[in-house]
Design a protein around this motif. Structure first.
Motif, PDB file in Angstrom:
ATOM      1  N   THR A 101       0.826  -1.210   0.000  1.00  0.00           N
ATOM      2  CA  THR A 101       0.000   0.000   0.000  1.00  0.00           C
ATOM      3  C   THR A 101       0.863   1.264   0.000  1.00  0.00           C
ATOM      4  O   THR A 101       1.870   1.328   0.707  1.00  0.00           O
ATOM      5  N   GLY A 132       3.585   3.882  -4.261  1.00  0.00           N
ATOM      6  CA  GLY A 132       3.709   4.761  -5.436  1.00  0.00           C
ATOM      7  C   GLY A 132       3.405   4.047  -6.740  1.00  0.00           C
ATOM      8  O   GLY A 132       3.869   4.491  -7.809  1.00  0.00           O
ATOM      9  N   LYS A 133       2.600   2.998  -6.683  1.00  0.00           N
ATOM     10  CA  LYS A 133       2.299   2.226  -7.909  1.00  0.00           C
ATOM     11  C   LYS A 133       1.575   3.069  -8.957  1.00  0.00           C
ATOM     12  O   LYS A 133       1.997   3.135 -10.113  1.00  0.00           O
ATOM     13  N   THR A 184       1.173   6.340  -9.220  1.00  0.00           N
ATOM     14  CA  THR A 184       1.971   7.472  -9.706  1.00  0.00           C
ATOM     15  C   THR A 184       3.028   6.992 -10.696  1.00  0.00           C
ATOM     16  O   THR A 184       3.250   7.610 -11.741  1.00  0.00           O
ATOM     17  N   LYS A 215       3.614   7.761 -14.678  1.00  0.00           N
ATOM     18  CA  LYS A 215       4.887   8.266 -15.237  1.00  0.00           C
ATOM     19  C   LYS A 215       5.307   7.427 -16.456  1.00  0.00           C
ATOM     20  O   LYS A 215       5.697   7.963 -17.498  1.00  0.00           O
ATOM     21  N   ASP A 262      -7.815  -2.040  -9.141  1.00  0.00           N
ATOM     22  CA  ASP A 262      -7.903  -1.487  -7.792  1.00  0.00           C
ATOM     23  C   ASP A 262      -9.283  -0.902  -7.571  1.00  0.00           C
ATOM     24  O   ASP A 262      -9.537   0.285  -7.774  1.00  0.00           O
ATOM     25  N   ARG A 317     -10.031   0.741  -3.017  1.00  0.00           N
ATOM     26  CA  ARG A 317     -10.122   2.107  -2.491  1.00  0.00           C
ATOM     27  C   ARG A 317     -11.053   2.928  -3.376  1.00  0.00           C
ATOM     28  O   ARG A 317     -10.926   2.902  -4.606  1.00  0.00           O
ATOM     29  N   GLN A 335      -8.245   8.510  -9.260  1.00  0.00           N
ATOM     30  CA  GLN A 335      -6.823   8.892  -9.383  1.00  0.00           C
ATOM     31  C   GLN A 335      -6.299   8.509 -10.771  1.00  0.00           C
ATOM     32  O   GLN A 335      -5.682   9.319 -11.466  1.00  0.00           O
ATOM     33  N   THR A 345      10.765   3.155  -5.545  1.00  0.00           N
ATOM     34  CA  THR A 345      10.219   4.510  -5.514  1.00  0.00           C
ATOM     35  C   THR A 345      10.804   5.279  -4.333  1.00  0.00           C
ATOM     36  O   THR A 345      11.492   4.712  -3.489  1.00  0.00           O
ATOM     37  N   THR A 365      12.263   5.952  -8.925  1.00  0.00           N
ATOM     38  CA  THR A 365      11.547   7.224  -8.989  1.00  0.00           C
ATOM     39  C   THR A 365      12.029   8.113  -7.850  1.00  0.00           C
ATOM     40  O   THR A 365      12.377   7.637  -6.779  1.00  0.00           O
ATOM     41  N   ASN A 366      12.084   9.391  -8.139  1.00  0.00           N
ATOM     42  CA  ASN A 366      12.676  10.301  -7.163  1.00  0.00           C
ATOM     43  C   ASN A 366      11.847  11.568  -6.963  1.00  0.00           C
ATOM     44  O   ASN A 366      12.380  12.661  -6.939  1.00  0.00           O
TER      45      ASN A 366
HETATM   46  N1  LIG Z   1       8.676  11.519  -2.449  1.00  0.00           N
HETATM   47  C1  LIG Z   1       8.126  10.694  -3.313  1.00  0.00           C
HETATM   48  N2  LIG Z   1       6.805  10.445  -3.248  1.00  0.00           N
HETATM   49  C2  LIG Z   1       6.272   9.605  -4.161  1.00  0.00           C
HETATM   50  C3  LIG Z   1       7.046   8.977  -5.158  1.00  0.00           C
HETATM   51  N3  LIG Z   1       6.231   8.188  -5.888  1.00  0.00           N
HETATM   52  C4  LIG Z   1       4.994   8.337  -5.363  1.00  0.00           C
HETATM   53  N4  LIG Z   1       5.004   9.194  -4.320  1.00  0.00           N
HETATM   54  C5  LIG Z   1       3.893   9.632  -3.482  1.00  0.00           C
HETATM   55  O1  LIG Z   1       3.440   8.547  -2.690  1.00  0.00           O
HETATM   56  C6  LIG Z   1       2.061   8.678  -2.421  1.00  0.00           C
HETATM   57  C7  LIG Z   1       1.345   7.391  -2.788  1.00  0.00           C
HETATM   58  O2  LIG Z   1       1.412   7.250  -4.190  1.00  0.00           O
HETATM   59  P1  LIG Z   1       0.426   6.304  -5.014  1.00  0.00           P
HETATM   60  O3  LIG Z   1       0.896   6.309  -6.418  1.00  0.00           O
HETATM   61  O4  LIG Z   1      -0.992   6.647  -4.783  1.00  0.00           O
HETATM   62  O5  LIG Z   1       0.765   4.929  -4.311  1.00  0.00           O
HETATM   63  P2  LIG Z   1       0.051   3.521  -4.559  1.00  0.00           P
HETATM   64  O6  LIG Z   1       1.088   2.484  -4.376  1.00  0.00           O
HETATM   65  O7  LIG Z   1      -0.670   3.521  -5.851  1.00  0.00           O
HETATM   66  O8  LIG Z   1      -0.966   3.498  -3.344  1.00  0.00           O
HETATM   67  P3  LIG Z   1      -2.173   2.450  -3.142  1.00  0.00           P
HETATM   68  O9  LIG Z   1      -2.827   2.285  -4.460  1.00  0.00           O
HETATM   69  O10 LIG Z   1      -3.055   3.109  -2.131  1.00  0.00           O
HETATM   70  O11 LIG Z   1      -1.584   1.198  -2.622  1.00  0.00           O
HETATM   71  C8  LIG Z   1       1.583   9.871  -3.220  1.00  0.00           C
HETATM   72  O12 LIG Z   1       1.549  10.983  -2.379  1.00  0.00           O
HETATM   73  C9  LIG Z   1       2.668  10.046  -4.286  1.00  0.00           C
HETATM   74  O13 LIG Z   1       2.778  11.366  -4.761  1.00  0.00           O
HETATM   75  C10 LIG Z   1       8.459   9.254  -5.207  1.00  0.00           C
HETATM   76  O14 LIG Z   1       9.239   8.756  -6.026  1.00  0.00           O
HETATM   77  N5  LIG Z   1       8.934  10.133  -4.263  1.00  0.00           N
END
Ligand SMILES: Nc1nc2c(ncn2[C@@H]2O[C@H](COP(=O)(O)OP(=O)(O)OP(=O)(O)O)[C@@H](O)[C@H]2O)c(=O)[nH]1
Ligand SMILES: [Mg+2]
Length: 369
Positions: free
Chosen positions: A186, A189-190, A192, A196, A215, A218, A224, A319, A345-346
């Motif tokens: 969870t 950053g998947k 996001t 990208k 997904d 949620r 999103q 990430t 990712t940064n």
């Molecule tokens: N600092 C930083 N934040 C990141 C990076 N990649 C993603 N995020 C942040 O991490 C948070 C979660 O990102 P999501 O892409 O929603 O993560 P997810 O894995 O899809 O989350 P779930 O679907 O809820 O499991 C967001 O606020 C993003 O902007 C990164 O490389 N650096």
């Protein structure tokens, strides 16, 4: 490491013997002309005495990417003089490295090697990998008869680390399948990262892309992804069942790439891995990335990879590299899991905060070289 003295009538003969006994990876450390005596010392004959060395650790290890200085087929071996001392020193150093107490500073090492070791320790690289990397550094220096300057040691260390990483794809082949799926815990950053990847496919490669998301856990997850899909003018299918997933795959069969988002779960629970496998038919056409946060603990990431052992993971994505100063756990994980590095990712900016890293670039990031 094997060091052996050979006595022969000529350099050619000695080379043959060395190749026969130590193999093609052997290196000559020293050679001198001698007088051989035969028949109770009555007959004097000119000959050569050659000291050769085979560094077994180096030759047993995976072949390095750089072509090594192997023995030439027929010509006499390259002679490196004044290296016997170096060889002995190297032997001692390697023994020290293997026996050292990793908690204690390695005062016995020459300064450049000590610094290299400290740099890796600071990054959190495991003792086992540090020992392997330094062993390779030493072997290469011996092979090339190099001085251990700090700059050279750092450069060799970077090469050694890159060689300890599993095979990786070339940058141009990073996304090589029609279907690309990202999964992981969870909030790593998947979504996001998927956005990208999709955005660079559209903007840099002008590919025709589509999205699928499984997904549905949620409430906000679909919205999103929808936002990114709209921005990229790409269709999106939301799938609740595997039948719907199959139908979506068929619907997008003509697209260049289909980017698949999945729900973040606590995958320590094997049930969630099973659910993921039930929904997505992991097969050759689907490129599978496990997404890990570089800020996670090494042991947790290792356990996660173990949980996913029944899924053919193509590459790992790390990430949040911007949120940590130490990449040692990433190095450890890559070297031990034998799964190649995909992207890092940064930052939160879509699409720019992502990079595909070759092994050499990752090693450079680790050593700051
Ligand atoms: N600092 C930083 N934040 C990141 C990076 N990649 C993603 N995020 C942040 O991490 C948070 C979660 O990102 P999501 O892409 O929603 O993560 P997810 O894995 O899809 O989350 P779930 O679907 O809820 O499991 C967001 O606020 C993003 O902007 C990164 O490389 N650096
Ligand atoms: Mg998500």
């Amino acid at each position: 490491m094997k060091i052996k003295k050979f006595v022969a009538g000529s350099m050619q003969e000695a080379t043959k013997q060395i190749r026969h006994e130590l193999g093609n990876d052997a290196v000559i450390l020293n050679s001198k002309k001698i007088e051989k005596r035969k028949c109770f010392g009555l007959i004097k004959k000119q000959g050569v005495e050659v000291i050769a060395v085979l560094d077994q650790d180096f030759s047993d290890a995976k072949k390095p990417k750089q072509p090594k200085a192997a023995l030439p087929e027929q010509s006499p071996l390259p002679v490196k003089s004044d290296q016997l001392d170096l060889a002995n020193q190297v032997k001692e150093l390697k023994e020290l490295l293997e026996k050292r107490d990793h908690e204690q500073p390695v005062d016995v090492l020459p300064e450049p090697l000590k610094k290299a070791d400290q740099l890796l320790a600071k990054q959190g690289v495991s003792p086992a990998i540090r020992t392997k990397a330094l062993g390779r550094l030493i072997s290469t220096s011996l092979r090339n008869g190099e001085e251990w300057t700090e700059e050279k040691a750092l450069q060799r260390l970077t090469d050694a680390l890159a060689e300890l990483l599993p095979e990786n794809l070339d940058e141009g082949l990073a996304i090589r399948s029609q279907y690309v799926v990202l999964f992981g815990s969870t909030g790593v950053g998947k979504t996001t990262t998927l956005a990208k990847l999709a955005a660079s496919s559209v903007l840099e490669e002008q590919k025709r892309i589509a999205f699928i998301t499984t997904d549905t856990y949620r409430i906000a997850a679909v919205d999103q992804l929808k936002t990114y899909a709209e921005l990229l003018n790409a269709p999106l299918e939301v799938c609740y069942t595997k039948e719907e997933f199959k139908a979506a795959q068929q619907k997008f069969a003509d697209f260049d790439h289909v980017f698949i988002d999945t729900a973040g779960r606590n995958f320590k629970d094997g049930q969630y891995v099973k659910e993921l496998k039930d929904m997505i038919p992991f097969e050759r056409r689907i490129q599978a990335f496990l997404v890990l946060s570089a800020t996670s603990k090494y042991e947790d990431m290792k356990e996660l990879i173990r949980q996913f052992s029944s899924i053919p993971i193509d590459q790992l994505i790390f990430t949040k590299v911007d949120e940590t100063d130490s990449l040692g756990s990433v190095m450890n994980l890559l070297a031990e899991s034998k799964i190649g590095l995909g992207y890092m990712t940064n930052g939160q900016n879509v699409p720019e905060d992502i990079r595909y890293l070759s092994n050499a670039s990752f090693a450079r990031l680790l050593t700051g070289c």
